[in-house]
Design an enzyme around this catalytic site. Structure first.
Site, short mmCIF file in Angstrom:
data_model
loop_
_atom_site.label_atom_id
_atom_site.label_comp_id
_atom_site.label_asym_id
_atom_site.label_seq_id
_atom_site.Cartn_x
_atom_site.Cartn_y
_atom_site.Cartn_z
N ASP A 299 117.06 -18.55 -73.98
CA ASP A 299 115.83 -17.77 -74.36
C ASP A 299 115.09 -17.94 -72.76
OD1 ASP A 299 113.65 -16.52 -75.26
OD2 ASP A 299 113.48 -18.03 -76.89
C1 BGC Z 1 111.28 -15.18 -77.01
C2 BGC Z 1 112.61 -14.30 -77.48
C3 BGC Z 1 112.77 -13.14 -76.85
C4 BGC Z 1 112.45 -13.66 -75.11
C5 BGC Z 1 112.42 -12.22 -74.10
C6 BGC Z 1 111.01 -15.46 -75.51
O1 BGC Z 1 109.90 -15.81 -75.13
O2 BGC Z 1 111.49 -16.50 -77.55
O3 BGC Z 1 112.70 -14.27 -78.76
O4 BGC Z 1 113.80 -12.50 -76.83
O5 BGC Z 1 111.19 -14.29 -74.73
O6 BGC Z 1 111.44 -11.73 -74.09
#
Ligand code: BGC
Length: 780
Positions: A299
């Site tokens: 993530d």
């Molecule tokens: C989120 C993800 C997301 C990623 C990219 C993170 O903060 O938890 O679900 O895909 O950011 O934006």
């Protein structure tokens, strides 16, 4: 991880660490949460860049098997090139290697459609087009789950993937399959509810739809990302059994049945280790137990070490490059729980040189990424973009999802559907009535070209025959401070009561907005935002013909008014077509067929995680174990406001003729145990409709404590008035098994089981006791 001996041999012989990297280097940064120490890697002597491989190199040959191409490509990579692939090159791009023709994987956020992305790309770069991308806004995951319509979710995945390609991207960061453990997670709207089986079916369908277009999905967030509170630091203590029965099955299904190409590791810690370096879950479970062959992506900013992350099988750190460095330099990034990039090429090479990671491990990480780049078709068929988005076909899927996802919770005196021979005026009221609240906030929020608010949808549908008026009723708490004053509140309320009392019917749309329900923080309370309960009570008093519509992703407290409410609908977040969908249900153009994918409790205190959320001193104990959602409410006999699987229709359904037979099917020398279940369902009303037939399993005398019932199958059946259809199910061993903590394995016991078929977890219409003999479970 199953690494074939061929791959090990290949990588060892061709990828030895060159002398330049075996010289003394400073030790790499230590893993863990200590403040990030930048690693300065000594300047490398200039190296001759190997030439580009010939055009007929095996890896370029699309006719050869993927594994052969991957092995060939890997054998041609320098250690530095391999190391470079473990980090992103931008906010939404992996690192390309032009010498070898390896493209960057260009990503877009999801899962409810393509979110406008940050970073380098032909489309968003300043030189080119407007920075903001518009795409179809599909309903929230919880709304799609409420459809129980797996073919539709597959179509949604496909439609989203078509948009991904049209916009020149290769990967969509979805689906979210985390379980709704408790009512206040800020991202409950993104996932598929509280049941692991339903979440798994939805996740598999989404993955299959996306992958059918050659686009890479990302099944997220592995694992147990069930609260936003301190998401970088919170450590969830979860029993092995709860992990296997509740928090892992949707990922398992996505891997084993969906053959998912990518999994995203979560921010949080589980049982003491950050997910990006969690060997028990990433390596032992995901790779070894589930046989995951694709790559794991972090993530955004969820890595906390170098060697432990790589060794656990976390393959690609995102984001990367300059944009990520700027982000890491912000004080708030460190405050939130991260302050460094850990898989930059210098750190990976230093860890390799120091022997903290082995060459075979690095090869494995890179091989996984290459396998997906080649296997998905991206290598041979890049996505140049320039296509159309928000096409009529994609809109139709969004509308169907929003419509099928609406759950009719109450309909006293058949107030709905609206009878236009009697209803000539409608007052549409509420803070969610005039604005299209398409989804919750954060990375999943799509910017659509247009979005239909409930008021717009109702007015469009009503035409000239019915007068439709609008009143705010109460401002959304915190949205516009001018509307939060006592005087304005009183005036807004008066206006709404006035409008309702002069109309034949009132429709109040209440709920939250994408600031209250959002990624990044949890929802502060299960109560509706300020003034909304008062509004419902006042309007219902002024006009008994009032329909209340919930526009939220999470459960809300309804105690003050629900018993008096004549008609109640849950529209969740319906994406850009939410308003049209609501109108179609209100006016009866569509029959309500949605069923709750999550229990709506009466009080916050009733929820199973109560007292064990958000945790203390950064520790959250999942003390309720496997008793999540209806597994808890039904077993412990806690009366909910509306049970799991519940949803009314404008027509009625009759279940009959249930049969359930354990069988041992023999194919050649192998025997496979299964139980066939059949039940007939008849539409006994006068309108066409769809019924979701839910099948639950209950074990009569379990050796180990088990929930009262568990969902093991379902089928959505479309029926014309008077029509009867059969629902056929085939349950396999997994429908009867539990995770035995003693043996740390799935176990199925011989004995008596009750197969329950019904319209909700608390509305079992037909049941049958079956006996499973030991000989069926261990056939010779
Ligand atoms: C989120 C993800 C997301 C990623 C990219 C993170 O903060 O938890 O679900 O895909 O950011 O934006």
């Amino acid at each position: 991880m199953r690494i074939s001996p061929l791959f090990c041999a290949l990588s060892l012989c061709v990828c030895g660490v060159p002398a330049v990297f075996s010289q003394a280097v400073p030790p790499p940064a230590q893993p863990g949460n200590s403040p990030a120490q930048p690693v300065t890697f000594p300047a490398q002597p200039p190296q001759a860049q190997p030439a580009s491989p010939p055009a007929d190199a095996p890896y370029r040959n699309a006719n050869l098997p993927v594994e052969q191409r991957v092995a060939d490509l890997l054998s041609r990579m320098t250690p530095q090139e391999k190391a470079s692939m473990l980090a992103g090159s931008g906010w939404m791009e992996s690192t390309p290697i032009p010498r070898l023709g390896i493209p960057a994987i260009k990503m877009a956020d999801g899962p409810m459609g393509v979110r406008s992305w940050m970073g380098s790309s032909a489309i968003t770069s300043a030189a080119n087009a407007p920075a903001k991308i518009e795409a179809t806004s599909f309903p929230a995951g919880v709304c799609m789950a409420a459809t129980w319509d797996t073919p539709l979710v597959q179509k949604e995945g496909q439609a989203i993937a078509q948009e991904v390609k049209a916009l020149g991207r290769d990967m969509i960061l979805g689906p979210t399959v985390n379980i709704n453990r408790q009512p206040l997670w800020g991202r409950n709207f993104e996932g598929y509810g509280e049941d692991p089986y339903l979440s798994g079916r939805m996740g598999v369908a989404y993955v299959q739809g996306v992958q059918s277009e050659g686009v890479i999905p990302s099944v997220k967030h592995f694992d147990a990302n069930n609260e936003e509170y301190e998401r970088h630091r919170i450590n969830a203590t979860i029993s092995d059994r709860a992990l296997h029965e509740i928090y892992l099955p949707a990922f398992k299904a996505a891997v084993e049945e969906g053959n998912a190409w990518n999994i995203m590791s979560a921010y949080n810690l589980v049982n003491g280790a950050h997910m990006a370096e969690n060997i028990p879950l990433l390596h032992n479970v995901l790779q070894n137990e589930f046989g995951f062959q694709g790559f794991v992506i972090s993530d955004w900013g969820s890595t906390y070490s170098t060697a432990p992350t790589i060794n656990a099988g976390m393959d690609l750190e995102m984001p990367g490059g300059q944009r990520a460095q700027q982000w890491m330099a912000l004080p708030q990034t460190a405050q939130a729980g991260n302050g460094d990039l850990w898989l930059t090429p210098d750190k990976v090479m230093a860890a390799l040189t120091a022997g903290q990671i082995q060459q075979t491990q690095l090869d494995d990480n890179v091989r996984r990424i290459l396998r997906v780049i080649i296997g998905s078709g991206l290598f041979d068929h890049p996505h140049p973009g320039g296509g159309e988005v928000d096409t009529p076909a994609q809109r139709a899927v969004a509308l169907q999802g929003a419509t099928e996802g609406i759950v009719l919770l109450k309909n006293d005196g058949n107030l709905l559907p609206i009878d236009t021979t009697k209803v000539h005026s409608i007052a549409v009221i509420g803070p969610d009535a005039g604005v299209a609240r398409t989804g919750g906030g954060g990375s999943s929020l799509v910017r659509p070209k247009y979005a239909i608010a409930p008021f717009d949808g109702i007015r469009d549908r009503a035409g000239n025959a019915v007068k439709v008026s609008y009143a705010l009723g109460v401002g959304m708490e915190g949205e516009d401070p001018a509307q939060d004053s006592t005087e304005t509140r009183a005036a807004d309320l008066r206006q709404a009561v006035e409008a309702a009392s002069h109309a034949d019917l009132a429709v109040i749309v209440v709920g939250r907005d994408n600031k209250i329900e959002s990624e990044g923080h949890d929802v502060p309370t299960m109560e509706l935002p300020a003034g909304q309960d008062d509004l419902i009570e006042a309007v219902e008093k002024a006009n008994p013909h009032t329909v209340v519509v919930l526009n939220t992703g999470d459960p809300v407290t309804m105690t003050r008014w629900v018993d008096k409410t004549a008609a109640l609908l849950d529209m969740w977040y319906g994406g850009q077509e939410g308003g049209h969908a609501l109108a179609a249900i209100l006016f009866g153009d569509a029959d309500p067929s949605g069923k709750l994918p999550v229990t709506l409790p009466k009080r916050y205190e009733d929820n199973p995680a109560y007292g064990h959320y958000p945790g203390q001193n950064l520790q959250v104990d999942y003390a309720e174990g496997i008793y999540v959602g209806y597994r808890y409410y039904d077993t412990k006999k806690v009366e909910p406001a509306f049970p799991f699987g519940y949803g009314l229709s404008y027509t009625t359904f009759q279940y009959d003729n249930m049969g359930a037979t354990p069988r041992l099917a023999r194919t050649g020398n192998t025997s496979e145990f299964g139980v066939t279940v059949d039940v007939s369902v008849q539409n006994t009303g006068t309108r066409a409709g769809a019924e979701v037939v839910e099948l639950y399993v209950h074990e009569n005398k379990p050796k180990i404590d088990r929930p009262e019932r568990e969902l093991k199958a379902f089928q959505r059946v479309e029926l014309q008035p008077g029509e009867t259809k059969w629902a056929h199910f085939r349950l396999n061993r997994s429908a009867f098994s539990y995770w035995d903590p003693a043996t740390r394995a799935w176990t199925t016991d011989a004995g008596e089981y009750e197969i329950q078929v019904g319209a909700s977890s608390r509305d079992i219409r037909q049941k049958k006791i079956i006996k499973i003999p030991a000989s069926f479970l261990n056939p010779r």
